[in-house]
Design an enzyme around this catalytic site. Structure first.
Site, PDB file in Angstrom:
ATOM      1  N   SER A  47       0.792  -1.235   0.000  1.00  0.00           N
ATOM      2  CA  SER A  47       0.000   0.000   0.000  1.00  0.00           C
ATOM      3  C   SER A  47       0.821   1.280   0.000  1.00  0.00           C
ATOM      4  CB  SER A  47      -0.915   0.017   1.221  1.00  0.00           C
ATOM      5  OG  SER A  47      -0.158  -0.110   2.404  1.00  0.00           O
ATOM      6  N   ASP A 327      -3.767   7.685   8.160  1.00  0.00           N
ATOM      7  CA  ASP A 327      -4.511   6.739   9.000  1.00  0.00           C
ATOM      8  C   ASP A 327      -3.515   6.059   9.942  1.00  0.00           C
ATOM      9  OD1 ASP A 327      -3.179   4.931   7.388  1.00  0.00           O
ATOM     10  OD2 ASP A 327      -4.933   4.384   6.188  1.00  0.00           O
ATOM     11  N   HIS A 330      -0.506   4.729   7.200  1.00  0.00           N
ATOM     12  CA  HIS A 330       0.020   5.419   6.016  1.00  0.00           C
ATOM     13  C   HIS A 330       0.229   6.917   6.215  1.00  0.00           C
ATOM     14  CE1 HIS A 330      -2.489   1.931   4.703  1.00  0.00           C
ATOM     15  NE2 HIS A 330      -1.376   1.653   4.066  1.00  0.00           N
TER      16      HIS A 330
END
Ligand SMILES: *[C@@H]1O[C@H](CO)[C@@H](O)[C@H](O)[C@H]1NC(C)=O
Ligand SMILES: *[C@@H]1O[C@H](CO)[C@@H](O)[C@H](O)[C@H]1NC(C)=O
Ligand SMILES: *[C@@H]1O[C@H](CO)[C@@H](O)[C@H](O)[C@H]1NC(C)=O
Ligand SMILES: *[C@@H]1O[C@H](CO)[C@@H](O)[C@H](O)[C@H]1NC(C)=O
Ligand SMILES: *[C@@H]1O[C@H](CO)[C@@H](O)[C@H](O)[C@H]1NC(C)=O
Length: 352
Positions: A47, A327, A330
């Site tokens: 991610s 978050d 990240h």
């Protein structure tokens, strides 16, 4: 001089400046920091690098408020805006490569490379049902087999390989504890080494692999300390991973008699940003670098969660530019920008 003549000479002057401008650009590229001129970027991993491969039904990256800063709506990036891939592509002076899943719809952009990264994945199978890194490299090899790219064309290519820790969270989730971790770290790095070698064997000229960021400082680990303090045990394990990685990369360069493999030092870069407040550096400053912008209201919820009535179950800070983390895992776009600007990160990139 009549008006027509004046316009004509102005026009000539305009053309002249246009061409001399162009010449300057060409000359600029000759003294570019690169030993070669990168034209394509191929991206593998998770991610931190995914720009939209994740399936809409599964990933938080497709839910509001992801993407509110860039591109303005949720579009598959795990951030409010740009991520690692965008900054590396920007450094190389090329457009962000398209996510693999859009290779048919956006075939015109294949000339900039392809992003094979899927959020949640690792070098081994993790807790998400998305392609692991071996499978991502299979997709790449398939494109070569299908002559979408030629081995010769890859001589002007760079690969970015992101490993941000999903193998380790999967290990803890499965085993319930960090016991046996050191041996597991060894197997993650050796599988990663196999992957790096394979990407090189397929013809990619330069391969940048990220060092692990300080996992113990991610909001998911600092939450229990009111976002004030990192988990030192986790960071010790991260250091072991990073040491083994540097050794592996040095060995690969020796084996291939090259400088093809480089480590992107996210560990040092993240710490530089975390310490900026103490160093009283002007910009960018995050009030508390460990405090995320977007968090679930309770443990069962995360950024972007809504209940069965559509009521949001997260809180969002007023300005994502004011926080390093988006978050619990990240960075925000502003966070990535800060990481990108650190000497540690810039020095890593200079080896490309
Ligand atoms: C990656 O995924 C493939 C397909 O599911 C699986 O066969 C393979 O064992 C996995 N590789 C690793 C290194 O975990
Ligand atoms: C690509 O071609 C090579 C050589 O023919 C073959 O070994 C490999 O399995 C193929 N890979 C994929 C992913 O199609
Ligand atoms: C952790 O899990 C791995 C396989 O995922 C297993 O080989 C290992 O023995 C486990 N370690 C502990 C301490 O349970
Ligand atoms: C730090 O992380 C480890 C590994 O995830 C965990 O077992 C431990 O409980 C954490 N330490 C604290 C003080 O929470
Ligand atoms: C490694 O590269 C250097 C410079 O290109 C060359 O002189 C040397 O012979 C090479 N060594 C091996 C073992 O290939």
């Amino acid at each position: 001089m009549d008006t027509q003549n004046l316009l004509f000479s102005l026009f000539c002057f305009f053309l002249l400046s246009l061409f001399s401008g162009q010449q300057q650009i060409v000359e600029g590229s000759r003294v570019s920091p690169f030993a070669f001129r990168p034209q394509k970027l191929f991206v593998f991993g998770d991610s931190y690098a995914d720009t939209g491969n994740n399936r809409k039904a599964l990933a938080s990256s497709w839910k509001f408020p992801y993407g509110i800063t860039f591109p303005g709506k949720p579009a598959g990036r795990f951030s409010d805006g740009r991520v690692l891939t965008d900054y590396v592509a920007g450094y190389l002076g090329i457009k962000t490569p398209i996510p693999y899943r859009w290779r048919k719809e956006l075939a015109g952009r294949l000339k900039y490379g392809v992003n094979f990264a899927y959020g949640g994945t690792g070098v081994f199978d993790t807790l998400v049902q998305e392609p692991n890194m071996t499978t991502q490299i299979d997709f790449f090899q398939q494109l070569l087999n299908d002559s979408v790219y030629t081995k010769r064309g890859l001589k002007t290519s760079v690969a970015l390989v992101s490993v941000a820790g999903n193998d380790y969270s999967a290990y803890i989730a499965r085993n319930g504890s960090a016991a046996g971790f050191p041996a597991f770290i060894g197997s993650v790095v050796s599988q990663l080494t196999v992957n790096l070698k394979r990407i090189h064997g397929l013809g990619v000229r330069k391969i940048a692999v990220s060092a692990l960021q300080p996992l113990g400082c991610l909001p998911q680990s600092t939450a229990q300390f009111s976002f004030e303090q990192c988990n030192a045990t986790e960071n010790t394990l991260v250091n072991l991973h990073n040491q083994l990685l540097v050794q592996a990369v040095n060995n690969l360069n020796k084996q291939t008699n090259s400088t093809s493999f480089i480590v992107l030092d996210l560990y040092d870069a993240f710490w530089t940003v975390f310490n900026q407040k103490e160093a009283h550096q002007v910009s960018p400053t995050f009030e508390n670098p460990f405090q995320p912008c977007c968090v679930g209201v309770t443990a069962g919820f995360s950024c972007g969660s809504v209940d069965e009535h559509g009521v949001k179950k997260y809180t969002l800070c007023s300005n994502p530019k004011s926080t390093f983390f988006w978050d619990t895992v990240h960075p925000t776009q502003e966070g990535w920008q800060a990481v990108y600007s650190t000497p540690a990160f810039q020095n890593s990139l200079k080896q490309l």
